[in-house]
Design an enzyme around this catalytic site. Structure first.
Site, short mmCIF file in Angstrom:
data_model
loop_
_atom_site.label_atom_id
_atom_site.label_comp_id
_atom_site.label_asym_id
_atom_site.label_seq_id
_atom_site.Cartn_x
_atom_site.Cartn_y
_atom_site.Cartn_z
N ASN A 107 9.62 -10.47 -5.72
CA ASN A 107 9.18 -11.86 -5.73
C ASN A 107 8.43 -12.13 -7.03
O ASN A 107 8.27 -11.23 -7.86
CB ASN A 107 8.32 -12.16 -4.49
N ASP A 125 8.56 -9.18 2.68
CA ASP A 125 8.58 -9.23 4.15
C ASP A 125 9.77 -8.48 4.72
O ASP A 125 9.77 -8.08 5.88
CB ASP A 125 8.63 -10.69 4.61
N LYS A 141 24.57 3.78 -7.34
CA LYS A 141 24.76 2.39 -7.75
C LYS A 141 25.99 1.82 -7.06
O LYS A 141 27.09 2.36 -7.21
CB LYS A 141 24.91 2.30 -9.27
N PHE A 166 -4.74 -13.05 2.07
CA PHE A 166 -4.32 -14.23 1.33
C PHE A 166 -3.19 -14.90 2.09
O PHE A 166 -2.49 -14.25 2.88
CB PHE A 166 -3.81 -13.84 -0.07
N LYS A 168 -2.64 -17.79 10.37
CA LYS A 168 -2.63 -16.43 9.79
C LYS A 168 -3.96 -15.73 9.98
O LYS A 168 -4.01 -14.52 10.21
CB LYS A 168 -2.29 -16.50 8.29
N LYS A 172 -3.43 -12.32 11.87
CA LYS A 172 -3.66 -11.09 11.10
C LYS A 172 -4.99 -10.44 11.49
O LYS A 172 -5.25 -9.29 11.12
CB LYS A 172 -3.67 -11.40 9.61
N1 CTP Z 1 0.97 -9.05 3.87
C1 CTP Z 1 0.98 -7.70 4.11
N2 CTP Z 1 2.12 -7.07 4.45
C2 CTP Z 1 3.26 -7.75 4.59
C3 CTP Z 1 3.28 -9.14 4.34
C4 CTP Z 1 2.12 -9.76 3.98
O1 CTP Z 1 -0.08 -7.06 3.98
N3 CTP Z 1 4.37 -7.10 4.93
C5 CTP Z 1 -0.30 -9.70 3.54
C6 CTP Z 1 -0.41 -10.26 2.14
O2 CTP Z 1 -0.95 -9.30 1.26
C7 CTP Z 1 -1.35 -11.44 2.35
C8 CTP Z 1 -1.07 -11.88 3.76
O3 CTP Z 1 -0.43 -10.80 4.41
O4 CTP Z 1 -2.69 -11.03 2.30
C9 CTP Z 1 -0.24 -13.11 3.90
O5 CTP Z 1 0.93 -12.99 3.16
P1 CTP Z 1 1.95 -14.20 3.14
O6 CTP Z 1 3.11 -13.83 2.27
O7 CTP Z 1 1.24 -15.47 2.86
O8 CTP Z 1 2.39 -14.32 4.64
P2 CTP Z 1 3.34 -13.48 5.53
O9 CTP Z 1 2.52 -12.64 6.44
O10 CTP Z 1 4.33 -12.74 4.70
O11 CTP Z 1 4.01 -14.60 6.40
P3 CTP Z 1 5.07 -15.75 5.95
O12 CTP Z 1 5.89 -15.17 4.83
O13 CTP Z 1 5.84 -16.02 7.17
O14 CTP Z 1 4.24 -16.94 5.52
#
Ligand code: CTP
Length: 396
Positions: free
Chosen positions: A202, A271, A281, A316, A330, A334
């Site tokens: 990303n 995610d 490859k 975050f 969240k 979380k």
């Molecule tokens: N995070 C994490 N591990 C993951 C995904 C996210 O620790 N596999 C943590 C990120 O570091 C951040 C928080 O979760 O502190 C939120 O990340 P964000 O990308 O905003 O949300 P997601 O949990 O991925 O949910 P969504 O993509 O559905 O918004």
């Protein structure tokens, strides 16, 4: 507090004597290192008279120690370069250590502060500004020069900050409200391998997490930064653990959870990850690249919070719509103490930008901050964490 005062060759060098005096009056012990050019502006006798210690001028000959740059660096609780010329600023940014002062600056683990002084055009030159930004990104403090009539006759920015301001900036380093606190930070993206040459990633730059780590170190914390792939330099005083994938990041974080008092998860963790990464490859002809099966990664933040190992956990939230509703959801899902929510569709909060516009969300409500630099957002986060932990005191 032990302060190494590095004096470099510029007309403002005479003001370093007043800085030395000001620090001593405030109870600091001062040792002075000078560049050769500095000695053309002020004699070493001035500083030797003030400190009763020989001025360190070269790495081969300094009576108090056989290895002056290392001993000076280790002795320092704060390392101030005042005045700091454009040349020495550039050397510090590049890690050049070609005399006693710059070698000691490289060898020290103490907080470094620079007080630049130079001609306005030299100050405004993009090369100098880039060097200032580099030093800042590594956690160095910059006592900004002020505007005025310069020795060369030009008028503009470049005049050494007032002596009292320089002294105050050093003394502020005594206030290290996070001393004794162990902080775990995650930053950057993760890369999820499809095969040995392709991955899913990303747009995260890692800047926010690095700023959080740098600010915690500046406030005296012991900091471990678990970083996904970025091109950023490790901030001063921070231990970095490099990881690549979400699974690596989870392992690195969970292994350090029992150690940490506070965790800040700023990483943009993938995610989803390919269910079966290929060990070779993939060729187009194999037909496996058109659709790659993905499986969800472990939520590191939620796992960390649920483990109960870390006393205070900050997460975050990167959102593009319904920011506060998503952030509150969240916060609960979380199980974190504080959530930093930002709308990454805003130009002042986009991935990779140097600014952020965030809301600090907790059970008590949501506080919207102004658009700030990432360093300022990091400071605001730590102000809040300190307040919640009863560790107020304001940082340097
Ligand atoms: N995070 C994490 N591990 C993951 C995904 C996210 O620790 N596999 C943590 C990120 O570091 C951040 C928080 O979760 O502190 C939120 O990340 P964000 O990308 O905003 O949300 P997601 O949990 O991925 O949910 P969504 O993509 O559905 O918004």
């Amino acid at each position: 507090m032990n302060v190494v005062l590095g004096v470099t060759g510029c007309i403002a060098a005479y003001k370093a004597a007043e800085v030395c005096r000001g620090l001593q009056k405030a109870g600091c012990e001062v040792r002075v290192a000078m560049t050769e050019a500095a000695t053309r502006f002020v004699g070493t006798a001035t500083f030797e008279g003030l400190t009763s210690v020989p001025v360190a001028r070269n790495v081969f000959d300094w009576p108090p120690s056989p290895i002056p740059h290392i001993d000076l660096g280790e002795w320092a609780d704060a390392f101030l370069v005042c005045p700091c010329t454009a040349d020495v600023l550039a050397k510090l940014a590049c890690g050049i250590a070609d005399d006693c002062l710059t070698s000691a600056a490289l060898a020290t683990t103490a907080p470094v502060l620079v007080a630049p002084a130079m001609n306005v055009h030299m100050w405004q030159n993009p090369a100098t500004q880039a060097n200032v930004a580099t030093l800042r990104s590594r956690g160095a403090g910059v006592v900004m020069p002020v505007s005025g009539r310069l020795a060369c006759g030009d008028v503009g920015e470049g005049k050494l900050a007032p002596v009292d301001d320089v002294v105050a900036a050093v003394l502020a380093l005594r206030d290290r409200p996070l001393a004794g606190t162990r902080v775990l930070v995650t930053a950057g993206p993760t890369h999820e391998a499809i095969d040995p040459v392709r991955y899913i990633a990303n747009a995260s730059s890692g800047k926010m997490g690095y700023a959080v780590a740098a600010e915690a170190a500046r406030r005296g914390a012991e900091v471990c930064l678990v970083s996904g792939p970025t091109s950023l330099p490790c901030p001063a005083g921070v231990t970095r653990v490099d990881v690549v994938s979400a699974a690596d990041m989870r392992d690195a974080v969970m292994a350090r959870a029992p150690w940490a008092d506070v965790a800040v998860c700023a990483a943009a963790v993938a995610d989803y990850t390919p269910a079966a990464p290929a060990d070779h490859k993939l060729k187009k002809a194999e037909g496996r690249l058109g659709s790659v099966e993905l499986v969800e990664t472990a939520d590191i933040l939620a796992g960390l919070a649920a483990s109960g190992e870390v006393g205070y956990v900050v997460g975050f939230a990167a959102e593009t719509r319904d920011l506060l509703d998503n952030a509150r959801a969240k916060l609960a899902s979380k199980g974190v103490d504080l959530l930093v929510a930002n709308d990454v569709s805003r130009p002042d909060s986009a991935f990779g930008s140097d600014t952020d516009h965030v809301w600090l969300v907790d059970d008590a409500g949501a506080e919207e901050l102004d658009t700030l630099t990432k360093a300022e957002v990091a400071a605001a986060i730590w102000d809040r964490v300190q307040a919640d932990l009863g560790r107020e005191g304001g940082a340097a």
